[in-house]
Motif scaffolding. Sequence first.
Motif, mmCIF file in Angstrom:
data_model
loop_
_atom_site.group_PDB
_atom_site.id
_atom_site.type_symbol
_atom_site.label_atom_id
_atom_site.label_comp_id
_atom_site.label_asym_id
_atom_site.label_seq_id
_atom_site.Cartn_x
_atom_site.Cartn_y
_atom_site.Cartn_z
ATOM 1 N N ILE A 158 -0.820 -7.376 -3.657
ATOM 2 C CA ILE A 158 -1.754 -7.424 -2.526
ATOM 3 C C ILE A 158 -2.836 -8.483 -2.766
ATOM 4 C CG2 ILE A 158 -3.516 -6.135 -1.261
ATOM 5 C CD1 ILE A 158 -1.822 -3.609 -1.768
ATOM 6 N N TRP A 159 -3.447 -8.453 -3.959
ATOM 7 C CA TRP A 159 -4.559 -9.359 -4.244
ATOM 8 C C TRP A 159 -4.089 -10.811 -4.376
ATOM 9 C CZ3 TRP A 159 -9.527 -8.504 -3.618
ATOM 10 C CH2 TRP A 159 -9.980 -7.176 -3.589
ATOM 11 N N VAL A 160 -2.965 -11.018 -5.045
ATOM 12 C CA VAL A 160 -2.464 -12.384 -5.188
ATOM 13 C C VAL A 160 -2.072 -12.965 -3.832
ATOM 14 C CG1 VAL A 160 -0.597 -13.796 -6.142
ATOM 15 C CG2 VAL A 160 -1.724 -12.087 -7.574
ATOM 16 N N VAL A 173 0.848 -1.206 0.000
ATOM 17 C CA VAL A 173 0.000 0.000 0.000
ATOM 18 C C VAL A 173 0.875 1.245 0.000
ATOM 19 C CG1 VAL A 173 -1.611 1.339 1.389
ATOM 20 C CG2 VAL A 173 -2.010 -1.108 1.050
ATOM 21 N N ALA A 174 1.933 1.210 0.817
ATOM 22 C CA ALA A 174 2.852 2.341 0.834
ATOM 23 C C ALA A 174 3.525 2.517 -0.527
ATOM 24 C CB ALA A 174 3.912 2.114 1.917
ATOM 25 N N ALA A 175 3.872 1.417 -1.198
ATOM 26 C CA ALA A 175 4.477 1.500 -2.522
ATOM 27 C C ALA A 175 3.503 2.102 -3.532
ATOM 28 C CB ALA A 175 4.930 0.110 -2.963
ATOM 29 N N MET A 176 2.215 1.750 -3.416
ATOM 30 C CA MET A 176 1.215 2.335 -4.323
ATOM 31 C C MET A 176 1.133 3.845 -4.144
ATOM 32 S SD MET A 176 -1.954 -0.424 -4.180
ATOM 33 C CE MET A 176 -2.969 0.588 -5.287
ATOM 34 N N ALA A 177 1.251 4.278 -2.882
ATOM 35 C CA ALA A 177 1.168 5.712 -2.618
ATOM 36 C C ALA A 177 2.441 6.447 -3.053
ATOM 37 C CB ALA A 177 0.921 5.941 -1.128
ATOM 38 N N TRP A 194 3.599 3.160 -10.993
ATOM 39 C CA TRP A 194 3.901 1.725 -10.920
ATOM 40 C C TRP A 194 2.963 0.979 -9.953
ATOM 41 C CZ3 TRP A 194 7.610 -0.482 -13.993
ATOM 42 C CH2 TRP A 194 8.470 0.392 -14.648
ATOM 43 N N GLU A 195 1.868 1.641 -9.601
ATOM 44 C CA GLU A 195 1.074 1.081 -8.519
ATOM 45 C C GLU A 195 0.341 -0.223 -8.894
ATOM 46 O OE1 GLU A 195 -1.818 3.852 -7.293
ATOM 47 O OE2 GLU A 195 -2.895 3.896 -9.190
ATOM 48 N N THR A 196 0.201 -0.535 -10.188
ATOM 49 C CA THR A 196 -0.466 -1.786 -10.556
ATOM 50 C C THR A 196 0.319 -3.010 -10.073
ATOM 51 O OG1 THR A 196 0.610 -1.703 -12.717
ATOM 52 C CG2 THR A 196 -1.612 -0.801 -12.558
ATOM 53 N N VAL A 198 -9.097 0.433 0.325
ATOM 54 C CA VAL A 198 -7.774 1.063 0.323
ATOM 55 C C VAL A 198 -7.209 1.142 -1.090
ATOM 56 C CG1 VAL A 198 -5.383 0.808 1.094
ATOM 57 C CG2 VAL A 198 -7.267 0.395 2.690
ATOM 58 N N THR A 199 -7.237 0.012 -1.816
ATOM 59 C CA THR A 199 -6.668 0.036 -3.170
ATOM 60 C C THR A 199 -7.506 0.905 -4.109
ATOM 61 O OG1 THR A 199 -7.879 -2.016 -3.688
ATOM 62 C CG2 THR A 199 -5.594 -2.229 -2.920
#
Length: 361
Positions: free
Chosen positions: A41-43, A24-28, A33-35, A69-70
């Motif tokens: 997370i989902w896998v 989550v921190a990486a997505m933010a 590159w958040e995909t 969150v995502t």
Amino acid sequence: MRATGSARPNVVEVGWFAFAGANVAAMALWPTWETIPFHFIWVSLTLLYGFRIWRPSVTFLVLGTVMAVTGLLISADAFNGEQLWGELFEVPLMAAMFLAMVWHARRRQEALRAVERQAEERASMLERQERFLHDVSHELRTPVTIAQGHLEVLRRENGEGPVHEVDVALDELERIGRILERLLLLAKTDHPDFVVFGEIDPEVFLEDVLMRWSEVAPRVWRFGRVPAGTLHVDEEALRIALDALLENAVKYTKERDAIELRARATGSWLVIEVEDDGPGVPVDALGQIFDRFARADTARTRAHGGVGLGLAIVDAIAKAHGGTCAVRTAQNGSIFSLRLPRFTPARAHAERNETRSPVEL
């Protein structure tokens, strides 16, 4: 968090929360590159659920939290122009895939529980049945033995008394004794040490069995072809099985009828056959004739003897050896077969046995 069969989160769950938080921190931090962390997370959530099947309430709480969150992070990036709005469709799609996996996992868990319950019930039933047969057989053997003893004394002391009635009573008690012995034997069939293997010569062994029966039952006895070799088998158990098959043949044949004992080899298997000239087995009884307490013809009188334990013992002994037993209708009667593994043919004597004709005793 409470998972099915667990009272508190374990190391796997704690590790997943740490891993999900890092993604989550990486997505933010890296919106473009958040995909990649999004799919991580989902896998990882799907893999975690495969190890820890949570209660429905916990499952939907975790699922809703991950979706929220995502979804919020992707929405924020799309609003800032760093992601396409179409990326939001990934959230419900991944949630749908996760729910499909949840459904299959829960069905599998329920099926496993049902199988376990059935296995436990079957084991309990078999244990009760075995204990019942063992206890009843032991309890009945004592009064039968005492009654036989008193009748024997009565016959000796009263030579002019009702000898015929005493003989009938003794015969009935002997029949009860045979039934009790078979019940005790059936109670032991599930034990791992039920059979003790050794090497025998089938030709010598089968000839000995047939000779014993030819001396006590007036039939046209025939000893057919038997392949030379050795058979790895429990000799005493096989003798009991053959006695049951020959006894069955004697029951349903007359004095001038023929009974033949023979064998044939099929690779490393030996098939022992007992053919008789009796009335045969009804077609509708072929499928259950080896079941316990089964009778090929319920209308038969007690003069034909038995309560269906002899053939059940044959089936149990065959299975204990890894073999099978079967019956089929012959031209003038029936053929019972006992198929056993671990036969080693003797090539040097094969030709002699294949050309030898059945011998009448």
